[in-house]
Design a protein around this motif. Structure first.
Motif, PDB file in Angstrom:
ATOM      1  N   GLU A 145      53.021  23.597 -11.677  1.00 14.26           N
ATOM      2  CA  GLU A 145      53.979  24.261 -10.803  1.00 14.26           C
ATOM      3  C   GLU A 145      55.210  24.720 -11.571  1.00 14.26           C
ATOM      4  OE1 GLU A 145      54.633  21.308  -7.860  1.00 14.26           O
ATOM      5  OE2 GLU A 145      52.661  21.567  -6.930  1.00 14.26           O
TER       6      GLU A 145
ATOM      7  N   TRP B 107      42.793  26.415  -5.889  1.00 15.41           N
ATOM      8  CA  TRP B 107      44.196  25.981  -5.832  1.00 15.41           C
ATOM      9  C   TRP B 107      45.049  26.988  -6.577  1.00 15.41           C
ATOM     10  CZ3 TRP B 107      47.825  24.843  -9.584  1.00 15.41           C
ATOM     11  CH2 TRP B 107      48.953  24.114  -9.186  1.00 15.41           C
ATOM     12  N   THR B 108      46.244  27.250  -6.066  1.00 12.99           N
ATOM     13  CA  THR B 108      47.189  28.105  -6.774  1.00 12.99           C
ATOM     14  C   THR B 108      48.601  27.568  -6.616  1.00 12.99           C
ATOM     15  OG1 THR B 108      47.595  29.566  -4.877  1.00 12.99           O
ATOM     16  CG2 THR B 108      45.825  30.212  -6.403  1.00 12.99           C
ATOM     17  N   SER B 109      49.444  27.961  -7.546  1.00 14.91           N
ATOM     18  CA  SER B 109      50.885  27.775  -7.426  1.00 14.91           C
ATOM     19  C   SER B 109      51.513  29.009  -8.053  1.00 14.91           C
ATOM     20  CB  SER B 109      51.342  26.510  -8.155  1.00 14.91           C
ATOM     21  OG  SER B 109      52.740  26.314  -7.977  1.00 14.91           O
TER      22      SER B 109
ATOM     23  N   THR C 141      51.433  23.154  -3.004  1.00 19.18           N
ATOM     24  CA  THR C 141      52.130  24.342  -3.470  1.00 19.18           C
ATOM     25  C   THR C 141      53.314  24.614  -2.550  1.00 19.18           C
ATOM     26  OG1 THR C 141      50.850  25.888  -2.113  1.00 19.18           O
ATOM     27  CG2 THR C 141      49.937  25.303  -4.268  1.00 19.18           C
ATOM     28  N   ARG C 142      54.175  25.500  -2.966  1.00 18.99           N
ATOM     29  CA  ARG C 142      55.330  25.849  -2.143  1.00 18.99           C
ATOM     30  C   ARG C 142      54.875  26.392  -0.782  1.00 18.99           C
ATOM     31  NH1 ARG C 142      60.872  26.675  -2.772  1.00 18.99           N
ATOM     32  NH2 ARG C 142      61.674  27.693  -0.912  1.00 18.99           N
TER      33      ARG C 142
ATOM     34  N   GLU D 128      44.882  27.990   3.055  1.00 19.82           N
ATOM     35  CA  GLU D 128      46.061  27.159   2.811  1.00 19.82           C
ATOM     36  C   GLU D 128      46.071  25.966   3.771  1.00 19.82           C
ATOM     37  OE1 GLU D 128      47.735  27.507   0.275  1.00 19.82           O
ATOM     38  OE2 GLU D 128      48.481  29.522  -0.108  1.00 19.82           O
TER      39      GLU D 128
ATOM     40  N   ARG E 126      53.911  35.085  -6.007  1.00 28.37           N
ATOM     41  CA  ARG E 126      53.238  34.489  -4.852  1.00 28.37           C
ATOM     42  C   ARG E 126      52.956  35.555  -3.788  1.00 28.37           C
ATOM     43  NH1 ARG E 126      56.596  30.683  -3.874  1.00 28.37           N
ATOM     44  NH2 ARG E 126      57.847  31.682  -2.264  1.00 28.37           N
TER      45      ARG E 126
END
Length: 418
Positions: free
Chosen positions: A82, A103-105, A255-256, A295, A111
């Protein structure tokens, strides 16, 4: 970062080669053979004007993620991944062995761009689905791969640069997926390939260690996945200042965007429909509901299933620092409210509802401090809102003559006026 003349020339040459491909002419030799071969394969299955990647079924993505050793690796490596995303305003992605994103950040700018093209959990980034890209190429070649700007087949990501490195099971050599870093071509950094290679090695080691531990009879369970789920455990959300979620005292690796989903659901204990959650989270941004479903699936997995559907609702007790601050305001305890106020609610969020709620919380505390001025409360407020001269002025006027706090308030006020 300044865009070099060489980078502009390279982009122009690749774009020229793409045009030559579509015109069925030889074109310039600016493109690597592996890219040309991928273009040829992509042309058979993908339209060049593709604007968003196809999305997998969110339930299937959740099932794969929960059973993947990569989830343990991300839980271990999450803060480092992150931080890399935020510092470089990159997208960091982890995929399965079919180039499907698990998965992502991402940094704030990337974003938004990633979500608009389906570069999010559930997005299918195999060559047959979206054409030439680094994630598929890394899996296909078994080596660190770069796809630069117009080397991408799909028009939607022609402005991107992606670096991807494969991740393997160190015991068997079986491919587990890839780690990818992506940004725009004009912000590409020469250390991109080295960075993604190092991150992939760390993720690979963490994933392989988890599988070895499992074989020894001691599985490393993801947070919230213990038998019986998370129902009954307390979910604690820190949303003011630095965001964080803890379940049963353990920090969740989210993630955010996933933390924003949790924040919205905490604000709506009655639950939210898919359209309501989508509007509250994305507003008018061009993000598909499939992206949102993916998500939510990740959030549900982190909570051990304690998130219902139709409507989406948290099925466990929740405590937030926002509630604590607003309760203090309601009880007339302005000093306590100022002490508990850690900063703007998820500062920088693009969620229209969260931005609105952030303004509400800040204004509530501020009005309480103006209504019942207290030197200690004003000084505490100044730590997070040093620009707010009015609160300091009111507190200074209310402070008794000779009180030590007057000097501190005067100094803070002078600094606020600079």
């Amino acid at each position: 970062m300044t865009v070099t003349v060489e980078a502009r020339r390279r982009r122009a040459a690749i774009a020229s080669a793409r045009g030559a491909l579509r015109a069925l002419t030889p074109g310039p030799a600016a493109v690597r053979e592996e890219i040309r071969a991928s273009w040829a394969r992509s042309a058979a299955t993908v339209a060049p004007d593709l604007d968003v990647a196809p999305m997998s079924d969110p339930d299937d993505v959740e099932r794969v993620w929960r059973g993947s050793p990569l989830q343990h690796a991300v839980r271990v490596m999450g803060p480092q991944l992150e931080q890399t995303a935020v510092d470089g305003d990159l997208v960091v992605a982890v995929t399965d062995a079919s180039a499907r994103i698990l998965w992502t950040s991402a940094g704030r700018v990337m974003r938004r761009r990633a979500e608009s093209v389906g570069f999010a959990p559930g997005g299918r980034w195999d060559e047959a689905s979206v054409g030439t890209n680094a994630l598929d190429l890394a899996l296909r070649t078994g080596t660190l791969s770069t796809v630069w700007s117009a080397e991408h087949f799909a028009h939607a990501v022609e402005g991107w640069v992606c670096w991807a490195a494969p991740v393997y099971d160190e015991r068997t050599g079986r491919a587990l997926g890839v780690v990818d870093l992506s940004t725009t071509w004009d912000r590409a950094h020469p250390l991109g390939p080295a960075t993604v290679g190092a991150l992939a090695q760390l993720v690979q080691h963490a994933a392989s260690s988890a599988m070895s531990h499992d074989d020894d009879g001691g599985p490393a369970r993801p947070v919230g996945s213990a038998t019986g789920g998370a129902t009954g455990q307390l979910l604690e959300l820190r949303l003011l200042g630095a965001g964080e979620a803890r379940l049963g005292g353990r920090r969740l690796q989210l993630t955010r965007r996933q933390l924003e989903v949790l924040a919205l659901l905490a604000l709506h204990p009655e639950g939210m429909s898919l359209p309501e959650l989508h509007a509250s989270l994305y507003g008018d941004a061009p993000v598909t509901t499939s992206t949102l479903k993916a998500e939510v699936s990740h959030v549900r997995a982190a909570l051990g299933g304690a998130l219902t559907s139709r409507p989406y609702r948290l099925a466990l007790p929740v405590r937030t620092d926002v509630d604590a601050v607003l309760d203090a305001v309601a009880q007339g305890e302005s000093t306590t409210a100022a002490e508990r106020y850690g900063g703007e609610l998820l500062a920088g969020t693009e969620s229209p509802e969260l931005r609105q709620h952030a303004s509400y919380v800040t204004c509530a505390v501020r009005e309480a401090l103006l209504a019942t001025p207290a030197p200690e409360a004003a000084l505490r407020w100044a730590r997070t809102c040093p620009w707010d001269a009015e609160v300091l002025e009111v507190a200074l006027a209310a402070a008794p003559l000779g009180a030590p706090s007057r000097a501190l308030l005067a100094a803070r006020l002078a600094a606020a006026d600079l």
